[in-house]
Design an enzyme around this catalytic site. Structure first.
Site, PDB file in Angstrom:
ATOM      1  N   GLY A 217       0.791  -1.215   0.000  1.00 16.27           N
ATOM      2  CA  GLY A 217       0.000   0.000   0.000  1.00 16.27           C
ATOM      3  C   GLY A 217       0.826   1.269   0.000  1.00 16.27           C
ATOM      4  CD  GLU A 258       2.239  -9.392   1.140  1.00 17.89           C
ATOM      5  OE1 GLU A 258       1.138  -8.825   0.999  1.00 17.89           O
ATOM      6  OE2 GLU A 258       2.342 -10.530   1.603  1.00 17.89           O
ATOM      7  N   PRO A 259       5.017  -4.558  -1.544  1.00 20.20           N
ATOM      8  CG  PRO A 259       7.033  -3.739  -2.392  1.00 20.20           C
ATOM      9  CD  PRO A 259       6.462  -4.667  -1.351  1.00 20.20           C
ATOM     10  N   GLY A 260       3.176  -3.408  -4.367  1.00 17.16           N
ATOM     11  CA  GLY A 260       2.706  -3.747  -5.709  1.00 17.16           C
ATOM     12  C   GLY A 260       2.740  -2.490  -6.549  1.00 17.16           C
ATOM     13  CB  CYS A 327     -21.135   2.215 -26.513  1.00 11.95           C
ATOM     14  SG  CYS A 327     -22.797   2.907 -26.667  1.00 11.95           S
ATOM     15  CD  GLU A 328     -20.689   2.167 -19.267  1.00  8.46           C
ATOM     16  OE1 GLU A 328     -21.267   2.807 -18.381  1.00  8.46           O
ATOM     17  OE2 GLU A 328     -21.129   1.111 -19.755  1.00  8.46           O
ATOM     18  CE1 TYR A 365      -4.004  -4.099  -7.829  1.00  9.84           C
ATOM     19  CE2 TYR A 365      -2.401  -2.344  -7.402  1.00  9.84           C
ATOM     20  CZ  TYR A 365      -2.980  -3.567  -7.063  1.00  9.84           C
ATOM     21  OH  TYR A 365      -2.524  -4.251  -5.966  1.00  9.84           O
TER      22      TYR A 365
END
Length: 408
Positions: A217, A258-260, A327-328, A365
Site C-alpha cells: 500500500g 508487499e509493495p505492488g 459506448c459507456e 492495476y
C-alpha cells in the site's frame, strides 16, 4: 514514466495503439528502493503480483531477489510458470483455495485469511507451519476502494478473534510462524508506525511467530498534489518498533513488505491515438476521444483516480476532457479526483485526430484490471522499453478469434 514523441511514434508504428509500455530501468530503480526499506533483523520484499502479473515483470523482479505475493490459486500457477520457485511464493487469497493440497504440497507458503481458511488448512496439514492474516482494526486509503483494514474491510481475521486463531491452531497442532497485516494505501509514516505497533501487539500473543509481514500500500504520486511514500521515512519508525519489540519480548522478528503499486505504477504508460474530437458548445466541454479508456485504464472510472495525460503535439492550449472508445458514459479518463461522476478537464495542447497521447503512470492495476473485451475490444499488447532504448514485445494484441475461442 515519460515517453518522447519519437519513442511513442515507434510504439505506434510497430505495435499499434493502444499499447502498454513498461520501462525496465524504472522497475529496477523501484525494486532497489524497496530492498533498501529500513529493517532491524532482516527483510523480504514480496511483489504483490496482482498489480501487474506480466511474466516479464515477474521474472525481472525475481532476478533482483524479490519474492511473490499471490492473491489467488491462478496467480500462484502464473507465478510458477514465470519461473518463481514455490518457496518464494505466498498465497494470500480472499477466496479459499480450491487446490490447497497441490499448492501447499509443492512448497508454496500459505496465509490463512479467515478462520474458515485456517480450519481448512489445519484439517489438511496438521502439525505444519502457517501464516495468518489479521485485521488489526486500522485502515488506510484515499478511498474505501483502497482501504483493506478496519471494521469496514473483509480482509483478514478481526483482531478480537485472536483467541479463536490460537484455539484452531492448537486443535490441529499448527505452528503460527508468520503473521500478516495490510491496512491499505497511504504515505503517512505515523500510520505505518501505528500499524506496526498493532501488529506487534498481536505477535506478542503468538509466541512462535518469527516473521511479520506488514503488507504494502505504499502510495505513489501520479499527478501534481499527490504525495508519494518515502520508504526511508516510512520505514525508520517501523524498524524502531521492531527493535523495541525485541527488547520487550526477546524475539528478533524478520520483516516482510508487499509493495505492488509502488514497484510498477510509475514505470508504465499507455500509448494511444486521438480518434475524434467533439464539443458540447460554449457552455459545455471539449471531448478528446482516445482509442484507450476503461478498456486499458479502469481506475478513473472506478474511483476517480488520476493519471497524467500528455498530448505529444504542438497546439494552442485548451481545457479538454479525455474519454475512451467504449459506448459507456463512464468511460472517462479525466474525472474529478476521487469522484468518477464529475468531469475535470485538463489544460493541454488541443488534440487533433491522429495525435499521439500518452496516459502515464499506468504500470499498476491497469493491464491487470482492464475491462478487456467490453464492446469486443481486444486486449492491448504490452511492450518493455529496455535500458538501451529498444522495445521488446511482451504480449501480442489479442485477435477476434481469441476473443471468441471459448464460445460454443
Amino acid at each position: 514514466m515519460i515517453l518522447t514523441l519519437a519513442q511513442a511514434a515507434q510504439v505506434r508504428e510497430r505495435f499499434g495503439t493502444p499499447c502498454y509500455v513498461y520501462a525496465a530501468a524504472a522497475l529496477d530503480a523501484a525494486a532497489a528502493r524497496a530492498l533498501a526499506f529500513p529493517n532491524a533483523f532482516g527483510l523480504t520484499v514480496r511483489y504483490a503480483m496482482k498489480a501487474n502479473p506480466s511474466a516479464a515483470v515477474l521474472r525481472r523482479f525475481l532476478s533482483l531477489g524479490l519474492h511473490v505475493d499471490a492473491s489467488s490459486d491462478h496467480e500462484v500457477e502464473r507465478a510458477l510458470r514465470a519461473g518463481a520457485p514455490p518457496e518464494r511464493i505466498q498465497l494470500t487469497s480472499q477466496m479459499p483455495s480450491q487446490d490447497l493440497a497441490s499448492i501447499v504440497g509443492r512448497g508454496v507458503l500459505y496465509n490463512a485469511c479467515s478462520l474458515h481458511q485456517l480450519e481448512a488448512y489445519g484439517s489438511a496439514f496438521p502439525g505444519r507451519d502457517v501464516c495468518v492474516r489479521m485485521n488489526p482494526g486500522l485502515g488506510s486509503g484515499s478511498t474505501n476502494r483502497t482501504n483493506t483494514g478496519g471494521p469496514g474491510s473483509s480482509f483478514g481475521i478481526w483482531h478480537a478473534y485472536l483467541d479463536d486463531v490460537k484455539r484452531i491452531a492448537a486443535a490441529h497442532g499448527l505452528h503460527v510462524r508468520r503473521l500478516h497485516t495490510h491496512v491499505g494505501s497511504g504515505a503517512d509514516p505515523a500510520v505505518w508506525q501505528r500499524a506496526a505497533r498493532l501488529t506487534l501487539d498481536l505477535a506478542a500473543a503468538l509466541p512462535e511467530v518469527m516473521v511479520v509481514n506488514l503488507g504494502g500500500g505504499f502510495k505513489v504520486a501520479r499527478v501534481a498534489g499527490e504525495k508519494a511514500t518515502d520508504l526511508q521515512e516510512c520505514g525508520a519508525p517501523v524498524r524502531d518498533e521492531f527493535v523495541r519489540f525485541r527488547e520487550r519480548d526477546g524475539r528478533a522478528l524478520h520483516l516482510e513488505i508487499e509493495p505492488g503499486t509502488y514497484l510498477v505504477a510509475n514505470a508504465g504508460a499507455v500509448v494511444a491515438t486521438c480518434i475524434d474530437v467533439v464539443d458540447t458548445g460554449r457552455e459545455g466541454y471539449v471531448f478528446a476521444k482516445l482509442d484507450t479508456g476503461m478498456t486499458e485504464v479502469t481506475r478513473p472510472s472506478l474511483y476517480g483516480a488520476q493519471h497524467p495525460i500528455d498530448v505529444l503535439a504542438e497546439a494552442p492550449p485548451a481545457d479538454v476532457v479525455f474519454c475512451g472508445p467504449c459506448c459507456e458514459s463512464g468511460d472517462i479518463l479525466t474525472p474529478a479526483p476521487g469522484d468518477p461522476e464529475a468531469l475535470a478537464p485538463r489544460r493541454v495542447p488541443r488534440p487533433r485526430i491522429g495525435d499521439l497521447v500518452v496516459v502515464g503512470d499506468a504500470g499498476a492495476y491497469c493491464a491487470a484490471m482492464s475491462t478487456i473485451n467490453y464492446n469486443t475490444f481486444p486486449q492491448a499488447p504490452e511492450v518493455m522499453l529496455e535500458p538501451d532504448g529498444t522495445l521488446r514485445l511482451l504480449r501480442k494484441r489479442q485477435t477476434l478469434d481469441q476473443i471468441l475461442a471459448n464460445e460454443t
